[in-house]
Design an enzyme around this catalytic site. Structure first.
Site, PDB file in Angstrom:
ATOM      1  N   HIS A   1       0.391   8.657  10.020  1.00  0.00           N
ATOM      2  CA  HIS A   1       0.089   7.662  11.053  1.00  0.00           C
ATOM      3  C   HIS A   1      -0.474   8.334  12.309  1.00  0.00           C
ATOM      4  O   HIS A   1      -1.391   7.801  12.945  1.00  0.00           O
ATOM      5  CB  HIS A   1       1.335   6.868  11.425  1.00  0.00           C
ATOM      6  CG  HIS A   1       1.941   6.146  10.266  1.00  0.00           C
ATOM      7  ND1 HIS A   1       3.209   5.596  10.304  1.00  0.00           N
ATOM      8  CD2 HIS A   1       1.470   5.876   9.019  1.00  0.00           C
ATOM      9  CE1 HIS A   1       3.477   5.030   9.140  1.00  0.00           C
ATOM     10  NE2 HIS A   1       2.449   5.193   8.342  1.00  0.00           N
TER      11      HIS A   1
ATOM     12  N   HIS B   1      -2.301  -1.726   6.712  1.00  0.00           N
ATOM     13  CA  HIS B   1      -1.512  -0.502   6.807  1.00  0.00           C
ATOM     14  C   HIS B   1      -1.909   0.485   5.705  1.00  0.00           C
ATOM     15  O   HIS B   1      -1.959   1.700   5.942  1.00  0.00           O
ATOM     16  CB  HIS B   1      -0.015  -0.781   6.719  1.00  0.00           C
ATOM     17  CG  HIS B   1       0.792   0.468   6.885  1.00  0.00           C
ATOM     18  ND1 HIS B   1       1.058   1.025   8.115  1.00  0.00           N
ATOM     19  CD2 HIS B   1       1.337   1.318   5.963  1.00  0.00           C
ATOM     20  CE1 HIS B   1       1.744   2.135   7.959  1.00  0.00           C
ATOM     21  NE2 HIS B   1       1.929   2.338   6.665  1.00  0.00           N
TER      22      HIS B   1
ATOM     23  N   ASP C   1      -3.161   4.320   6.195  1.00  0.00           N
ATOM     24  CA  ASP C   1      -2.653   5.489   5.468  1.00  0.00           C
ATOM     25  C   ASP C   1      -3.786   6.263   4.808  1.00  0.00           C
ATOM     26  O   ASP C   1      -3.783   7.503   4.792  1.00  0.00           O
ATOM     27  CB  ASP C   1      -1.659   5.053   4.391  1.00  0.00           C
ATOM     28  CG  ASP C   1      -0.260   4.794   4.930  1.00  0.00           C
ATOM     29  OD1 ASP C   1       0.042   5.229   6.057  1.00  0.00           O
ATOM     30  OD2 ASP C   1       0.535   4.148   4.216  1.00  0.00           O
TER      31      ASP C   1
ATOM     32  N   HIS D   1       0.044   7.576  -1.257  1.00  0.00           N
ATOM     33  CA  HIS D   1      -0.270   8.892  -0.707  1.00  0.00           C
ATOM     34  C   HIS D   1      -0.649   9.909  -1.787  1.00  0.00           C
ATOM     35  O   HIS D   1      -1.560  10.712  -1.589  1.00  0.00           O
ATOM     36  CB  HIS D   1       0.923   9.416   0.096  1.00  0.00           C
ATOM     37  CG  HIS D   1       1.238   8.575   1.289  1.00  0.00           C
ATOM     38  ND1 HIS D   1       0.397   8.455   2.369  1.00  0.00           N
ATOM     39  CD2 HIS D   1       2.305   7.783   1.567  1.00  0.00           C
ATOM     40  CE1 HIS D   1       0.931   7.652   3.266  1.00  0.00           C
ATOM     41  NE2 HIS D   1       2.090   7.223   2.799  1.00  0.00           N
TER      42      HIS D   1
END
Length: 279
Positions: free
Chosen positions: A76, A231, A235, A258
């Site tokens: 972030h 969001h 990421d 991720h």
């Protein structure tokens, strides 16, 4: 057209809070840095460049490491730096995890705006991949990078869930990162929250920094439209910031996380290293 130039902060800024996974308190201080030095973390006297080759884990968050030193959940902050044009920064940490703050990038962005961004003399490093790269899973999760003449991040999210369903977002560097993506908080389905706690994760999660998705409602009102997919795009930008450069390509994430972000970014990193060695 003039080439973009590198940027750094005009002055130091600090943020304090708890890490969402470790639950441990920490302060991060972002310091101005010289040209061509990149974004680097300094923890326990050890410097860890925020680059994809220093990623050691991607379980629910990105983790950087060198030796025994770990930096949890930098994505972030890295997204905020990249979205604000900060290429060079020394990030001092006194704990193992970047504070979750608002669960997004907005507090970081507002702090960066307050400190100011100094445009430096050196041209920004821009990666222009010449061939596609991808990472995928059998469940349809995908990260695809395609060569392009400009930068476009896209994210498609699908949950077989009445509150989410299918969501899609596109973001270009010319868009307002602080408005479009930075407010979007990390989220979790209610059914996921308990297992995370049982695994010792999400120790710092609470109503102010995490959007919990119930079958018939959200835990708090949405900060932005289609907050979950925004969001995920945030990421994606934070993880691709680990290429330590601005990237000129079309990058698409589909139901990814991720691990896939980093896997695809690592392929680009390795390919660009080979190109540089040949040139």
């Amino acid at each position: 057209m003039n080439s973009p130039r590198q940027g750094t902060l005009k002055e130091r800024i600090s943020f304090s809070g708890v890490g969402i996974h470790t639950g441990q308190s920490a302060t991060v201080t972002i310091c101005p840095a010289e040209e061509n030095s990149g974004r680097r973390f300094l923890s326990a006297g050890h410097e860890i460049p925020a680059t994809v080759d220093n990623v050691v884990n991607c379980d629910r968050c990105t983790v950087l490491g060198k030796g025994q030193i770990r930096v949890h959940t930098p994505e972030h902050l890295l997204a905020a730096l990249a979205g604000s044009g900060v290429d060079n920064a020394l990030i001092e940490m006194d704990g193992p995890e970047v504070p979750i703050l608002d669960g997004a990038s907005l507090e970081f962005c507002l702090g960066i705006q307050k400190a100011g961004v100094e445009v430096q003399s050196a041209p920004a490093r821009v990666l222009k991949p010449r061939r596609p790269h991808s990472a995928s899973r059998e469940n349809g999760a995908l990260v695809l990078l395609l060569p392009a003449d400009s930068t476009l991040y896209e994210y498609s999210l699908f949950y077989d869930h009445p509150m989410i369903g299918y969501q899609h977002v596109e973001f270009r560097p010319s868009d307002d990162f602080t408005k479009e993506l930075a407010p979007a908080r990390t989220f979790a389905l209610w059914e996921e929250v308990k297992p995370l706690l049982e695994r010792g994760l999400a120790q710092g999660g609470h109503a102010d920094n995490c959007l919990v998705v119930f079958q018939d409602r959200f835990s708090t009102p949405l900060k932005v439209e289609c907050e979950p997919v925004r969001h995920k795009c945030l990421d994606l930008i934070g993880d691709f910031a680990l290429l330590n450069a601005r990237i000129e390509a079309r990058i698409l994430g589909v139901k990814a996380g991720h691990a896939l972000h980093v896997e695809c970014a690592r392929k680009v990193w390795e390919d660009m290293l080979v190109v540089n060695e040949r040139s």
